[in-house]
Design a protein around this motif. Structure first.
Motif, PDB file in Angstrom:
ATOM      1  N   SER A   1      53.503  25.867 -26.843  1.00 26.47           N
ATOM      2  CA  SER A   1      54.662  26.481 -27.487  1.00 26.47           C
ATOM      3  C   SER A   1      54.462  26.542 -28.994  1.00 26.47           C
ATOM      4  O   SER A   1      54.848  27.520 -29.649  1.00 26.47           O
ATOM      5  CB  SER A   1      55.935  25.696 -27.157  1.00 26.47           C
ATOM      6  N   TRP A   2      53.832  25.515 -29.559  1.00 27.57           N
ATOM      7  CA  TRP A   2      53.540  25.531 -30.998  1.00 27.57           C
ATOM      8  C   TRP A   2      52.496  26.603 -31.313  1.00 27.57           C
ATOM      9  O   TRP A   2      52.599  27.301 -32.328  1.00 27.57           O
ATOM     10  CB  TRP A   2      53.029  24.155 -31.435  1.00 27.57           C
ATOM     11  N   GLN A   3      51.511  26.730 -30.439  1.00 34.22           N
ATOM     12  CA  GLN A   3      50.497  27.762 -30.656  1.00 34.22           C
ATOM     13  C   GLN A   3      51.099  29.156 -30.581  1.00 34.22           C
ATOM     14  O   GLN A   3      50.738  30.055 -31.352  1.00 34.22           O
ATOM     15  CB  GLN A   3      49.382  27.618 -29.617  1.00 34.22           C
ATOM     16  N   ALA A   4      52.034  29.350 -29.641  1.00 36.84           N
ATOM     17  CA  ALA A   4      52.622  30.673 -29.442  1.00 36.84           C
ATOM     18  C   ALA A   4      53.400  31.140 -30.660  1.00 36.84           C
ATOM     19  O   ALA A   4      53.439  32.339 -30.964  1.00 36.84           O
ATOM     20  CB  ALA A   4      53.529  30.655 -28.216  1.00 36.84           C
ATOM     21  N   TYR A   5      54.041  30.206 -31.358  1.00 36.35           N
ATOM     22  CA  TYR A   5      54.939  30.598 -32.446  1.00 36.35           C
ATOM     23  C   TYR A   5      54.393  30.321 -33.838  1.00 36.35           C
ATOM     24  O   TYR A   5      54.880  30.886 -34.815  1.00 36.35           O
ATOM     25  CB  TYR A   5      56.278  29.881 -32.275  1.00 36.35           C
ATOM     26  N   THR A   6      53.372  29.452 -33.942  1.00 43.29           N
ATOM     27  CA  THR A   6      52.865  29.128 -35.272  1.00 43.29           C
ATOM     28  C   THR A   6      51.371  29.369 -35.434  1.00 43.29           C
ATOM     29  O   THR A   6      50.829  29.180 -36.519  1.00 43.29           O
ATOM     30  CB  THR A   6      53.164  27.654 -35.623  1.00 43.29           C
ATOM     31  N   GLY A   7      50.674  29.747 -34.360  1.00 35.09           N
ATOM     32  CA  GLY A   7      49.242  30.021 -34.466  1.00 35.09           C
ATOM     33  C   GLY A   7      48.415  28.992 -33.725  1.00 35.09           C
ATOM     34  O   GLY A   7      48.859  27.892 -33.413  1.00 35.09           O
ATOM     35  N   ASN A   8      47.133  29.368 -33.449  1.00 37.83           N
ATOM     36  CA  ASN A   8      46.278  28.535 -32.623  1.00 37.83           C
ATOM     37  C   ASN A   8      45.697  27.327 -33.333  1.00 37.83           C
ATOM     38  O   ASN A   8      45.079  26.466 -32.706  1.00 37.83           O
ATOM     39  CB  ASN A   8      45.123  29.384 -32.063  1.00 37.83           C
ATOM     40  N   ASP A   9      45.857  27.250 -34.640  1.00 37.04           N
ATOM     41  CA  ASP A   9      45.258  26.143 -35.379  1.00 37.04           C
ATOM     42  C   ASP A   9      46.195  24.941 -35.492  1.00 37.04           C
ATOM     43  O   ASP A   9      46.056  24.107 -36.388  1.00 37.04           O
ATOM     44  CB  ASP A   9      44.835  26.605 -36.777  1.00 37.04           C
ATOM     45  N   VAL A  10      47.140  24.828 -34.582  1.00 38.66           N
ATOM     46  CA  VAL A  10      48.090  23.718 -34.609  1.00 38.66           C
ATOM     47  C   VAL A  10      47.368  22.407 -34.274  1.00 38.66           C
ATOM     48  O   VAL A  10      46.508  22.358 -33.393  1.00 38.66           O
ATOM     49  CB  VAL A  10      49.223  23.956 -33.581  1.00 38.66           C
ATOM     50  N   ASN A  11      47.722  21.352 -34.999  1.00 38.90           N
ATOM     51  CA  ASN A  11      47.159  20.035 -34.752  1.00 38.90           C
ATOM     52  C   ASN A  11      47.373  19.634 -33.305  1.00 38.90           C
ATOM     53  O   ASN A  11      48.440  19.854 -32.726  1.00 38.90           O
ATOM     54  CB  ASN A  11      47.836  19.030 -35.693  1.00 38.90           C
ATOM     55  N   SER A  12      46.364  19.023 -32.688  1.00 40.94           N
ATOM     56  CA  SER A  12      46.443  18.656 -31.269  1.00 40.94           C
ATOM     57  C   SER A  12      47.530  17.621 -30.991  1.00 40.94           C
ATOM     58  O   SER A  12      47.965  17.463 -29.850  1.00 40.94           O
ATOM     59  CB  SER A  12      45.090  18.104 -30.790  1.00 40.94           C
TER      60      SER A  12
ATOM     61  N   MET B   1      50.494  17.878 -31.924  1.00 37.92           N
ATOM     62  CA  MET B   1      51.766  18.567 -31.730  1.00 37.92           C
ATOM     63  C   MET B   1      51.906  18.907 -30.252  1.00 37.92           C
ATOM     64  O   MET B   1      51.668  20.012 -29.798  1.00 37.92           O
ATOM     65  CB  MET B   1      51.833  19.824 -32.607  1.00 37.92           C
ATOM     66  N   SER B   2      52.337  17.887 -29.483  1.00 41.49           N
ATOM     67  CA  SER B   2      52.364  17.982 -28.029  1.00 41.49           C
ATOM     68  C   SER B   2      53.518  17.160 -27.480  1.00 41.49           C
ATOM     69  O   SER B   2      53.989  16.211 -28.119  1.00 41.49           O
ATOM     70  CB  SER B   2      51.035  17.494 -27.448  1.00 41.49           C
ATOM     71  N   TYR B   3      53.931  17.500 -26.271  1.00 41.07           N
ATOM     72  CA  TYR B   3      55.054  16.822 -25.618  1.00 41.07           C
ATOM     73  C   TYR B   3      54.779  15.346 -25.376  1.00 41.07           C
ATOM     74  O   TYR B   3      55.703  14.564 -25.123  1.00 41.07           O
ATOM     75  CB  TYR B   3      55.367  17.497 -24.282  1.00 41.07           C
ATOM     76  N   ASN B   4      53.529  14.919 -25.452  1.00 41.28           N
ATOM     77  CA  ASN B   4      53.175  13.531 -25.181  1.00 41.28           C
ATOM     78  C   ASN B   4      53.471  12.613 -26.368  1.00 41.28           C
ATOM     79  O   ASN B   4      53.076  11.442 -26.358  1.00 41.28           O
ATOM     80  CB  ASN B   4      51.692  13.439 -24.810  1.00 41.28           C
ATOM     81  N   ASN B   5      54.170  13.130 -27.362  1.00 40.13           N
ATOM     82  CA  ASN B   5      54.456  12.354 -28.562  1.00 40.13           C
ATOM     83  C   ASN B   5      55.934  12.425 -28.926  1.00 40.13           C
ATOM     84  O   ASN B   5      56.599  13.450 -28.715  1.00 40.13           O
ATOM     85  CB  ASN B   5      53.603  12.850 -29.731  1.00 40.13           C
TER      86      ASN B   5
END
Length: 640
Positions: free
Chosen positions: A260-271, A273-277
């Motif tokens: 979801s972060w990649q879709a709205y902010t670009g593919n270079d999002v820090n790994s 930035m995930s639901y596991n956090n």
């Protein structure tokens, strides 16, 4: 201040709120009918990607929909928030006009819209209530394109809504007594899951709102109420009332899925930035009396749902918002699916069967949510310059994350699960007419025995949850009825205790169970103010041993135990035949005792030739009862 806003808890008359001069406060406190006085505090209001995350941990894998066809059908979710923009396509019904403050049974989405605490204008404050309602049960009127991808979690559920917002300012209004005239209104419209994305600006004390919501859930065993933990993290003691109530489900927030972060902010999002956090803003426990909060987590950072815009006609619009306000309706939607699971008879076979259907208690739904939760790894914060700050979460469970992120496929499945083979055992029906109902009286216990498979490597998880009798705001010991959970390996004698004891949610994990071994799960009580219903969830590679089912609280006669075991094997527990047999056994025992007592009394009263007369002692058991505390409006609320 010369004019102090306060709440009074008054015997017989209940809870009231008022402004009062400090000069006369002391004389009011001396009145014997006033049991507690506390300060008034203003309160504040606090999908596409999150729907699958709480089912399997994968945004595009949602077995509750694909295998179970569970979409919220037949369920009504109550929402209290700033309003709903009824022109949004996720709620609008062109064929049925909405009538405020009256039932709208034919409306495709909103079957009740009450305005007693707010107004009927379109949602204000950036569409907080519209967004929240969309996350729970929004269903796009247009079933094509991208719109339906942002439907709510329980998208076929209906909504019963209380508008607590006013267009005149940025605050919302709730009563101090959340039982009478508030949650009861939604319950009377059929809502059994009620979600609230607002909370007080007070502290983490158990106050009158906490007491009243606990009383509501005690009075209505079907109900489960969810509250946002708040956005005051990441320090301790930042969960605030009424989220610190003991019977509710307090929901903290994780990030949304990485994609979801990649879709709205670009593919270079820090790994990271995930639901596991864990989201840095998610409020942390404990409560002032030491209980752990939050209970569970759901995605709440960057959640896309229905949006409110200024439009006089049907429109479709979505937007992204962040907060525990967004996590809580996601969890509420999941709660509605859990309720549908049991009410459509998926338990225990995993296949839909109307003959197996029963009404789960709110405590059982809470137990399933907690039982499904798993630990998250880190707390994530973004600095003002865009750097990602990662803080490891080293303890579990904890006042940072509670029991973790909801993930249902570890508990409920339909023959498709990442944790197959999975065995599930539950008790916790809402009503005693069901064979899945369980309760304890004072100083008693109930035990269930299971055997593990010969090749097990699955963790055994056992979760106890119960809706406790409401505590008093003037005490620090909020738990009234204390139940205890324990597990014993009958082969080795090893015993296991919960992570957290003395609370009304307790969890035990046996991470390396012995193979082909019997484990006995025991729920026990001490002195209780009332008979206490409870819910229990057990999962693992297990087989329930019906012969070892024991309830020593109500069964003391060996022959009675034998009768009950036979009835359980015959699978007629809970039927009319079962209760007729039980009544006959009890009647026989009572008549036998009465006959014996009558003989003893006659023997004592008759004259004897012997100089020494035999002594007869009749001991009559006394039923110990402890009366509960007597139970006896407007707060400004802030968004969370």
């Amino acid at each position: 201040h010369s004019d102090i806003p306060i709440y009074l808890t008054v015997q017989m008359t209940g809870i009231c709120s008022t402004h009062i001069d400090k000069e006369i406060l002391e004389s009011i406190a001396l009145n014997h009918e006033v049991t507690f006085i506390h300060r008034w505090f203003p309160t504040t209001s606090f999908n596409r990607w999150s729907r699958g995350l709480c089912q399997t941990g994968e945004y595009n894998n949602a077995p509750m929909y694909s295998y179970g066809n569970l979409t919220g059908s037949g369920q009504i979710v109550g929402v209290t928030d700033t309003g709903i923009n009824m022109n949004n396509c996720y709620f609008n019904d062109p064929d049925n006009d909405l009538v405020f403050n009256s039932p709208n049974p034919n409306h495709r989405k909103v079957i009740y819209y009450g305005t007693s605490f707010g107004d009927s204008s379109d949602d204000f404050n950036e569409g907080h209530g519209t967004h929240v309602s969309g996350s729970v049960a929004g269903l796009s009127y247009y079933d094509y394109g991208d719109f339906k991808r942002y439907n709510g979690v329980a998208y076929n559920a209906k909504l019963a809504f209380l508008d607590i917002g006013s267009g005149a300012n940025s605050t919302i209004n709730t009563p101090n007594n959340l039982n009478n005239g508030f949650f009861q209104v939604l319950y009377n419209q059929g809502a059994r899951v009620i979600t609230n994305s607002w909370g007080s600006e007070s502290d983490n004390s158990y106050n009158s709102q906490c007491e009243s919501v606990d009383l509501f859930m005690w009075t209505y065993p079907e109900a489960v109420v969810l509250y946002a933990a708040g956005n005051y993290g990441s320090k301790a003691n930042t969960v605030r009332a009424p989220s610190v109530a003991k019977n509710i489900v307090c929901v903290g927030a994780t990030l949304n899925d990485h994609k979801s972060w990649q879709a709205y902010t670009g593919n270079d999002v820090n790994s990271y930035m995930s639901y596991n956090n864990l989201a840095y803003f998610s409020s942390r426990g404990p409560t002032k009396d030491g209980r752990m909060k939050p209970d569970v987590l759901a995605p709440g950072w960057f959640i896309t749902s229905a949006s409110s815009i200024n439009s006089d006609s049907l429109y479709c619009a979505i937007k992204g918002l962040s907060g525990t306000s967004m996590a809580t309706p996601t969890a509420a939607g999941i709660a509605a699916l859990i309720r549908e699971y049991f009410m459509t008879g998926y338990y225990p076979s995993g296949s839909r069967s109307t003959s197996n259907a029963f009404i789960p208690s709110g405590a059982l739904i809470k137990a399933i949510l907690v039982h499904s939760a798993r630990a998250v790894e880190n707390s994530i914060q973004q600095s003002s310059n865009g750097d990602t700050i990662v803080t490891a979460l080293t303890s579990y469970p904890s006042n940072n994350q509670g029991y973790g992120l909801i993930q249902l496929d570890g508990v409920l499945n339909f023959g498709q699960s990442s944790t197959n083979p999975l065995s599930l055992f539950v008790v916790g029906a809402a009503y005693s007419s069901s064979s899945h109902y369980a309760e304890l009286s004072s100083n008693s216990q109930t035990s269930y025995s299971f055997t593990t498979s010969s090749s097990t490597d699955q963790t055994i998880r056992i979760t106890l949850a119960y809706t406790d009798y409401p505590g008093l705001v003037s005490t620090t010991n909020v738990i009234v009825n204390v139940l205890s959970l324990s597990v014993k390996n009958t082969a080795t004698g090893a015993t296991y205790s919960p992570y957290v004891t003395g609370q009304n949610v307790q969890v035990i994990d046996i991470t390396s169970p012995s193979k082909s071994t019997r484990y006995t799960v025991t729920v026990s009580s001490s002195s209780l103010s009332h008979t206490q219903p409870f819910s229990l969830v057990v999962t693992g590679e297990l087989t329930l041993l019906a012969d070892d089912f024991d309830t020593s609280s109500t069964i003391t006669n060996p022959s009675t135990v034998s009768w009950l075991k036979s009835l359980r094997k015959a699978k007629i527990r809970g039927t009319a035949v079962y209760y007729i047999v039980i009544l006959a056994v009890v009647t026989f025992i009572v008549l036998y005792i009465a006959r014996y007592v009558n003989k003893v009394v006659k023997r004592v009263d008759q004259p004897h030739n012997s100089a020494v007369r035999p002594k007869a002692q009749v001991v009559s058991p006394s039923a110990q009862s402890q009366p509960g505390p007597s139970r006896g409006q407007n707060t400004r609320v802030a968004q969370i």
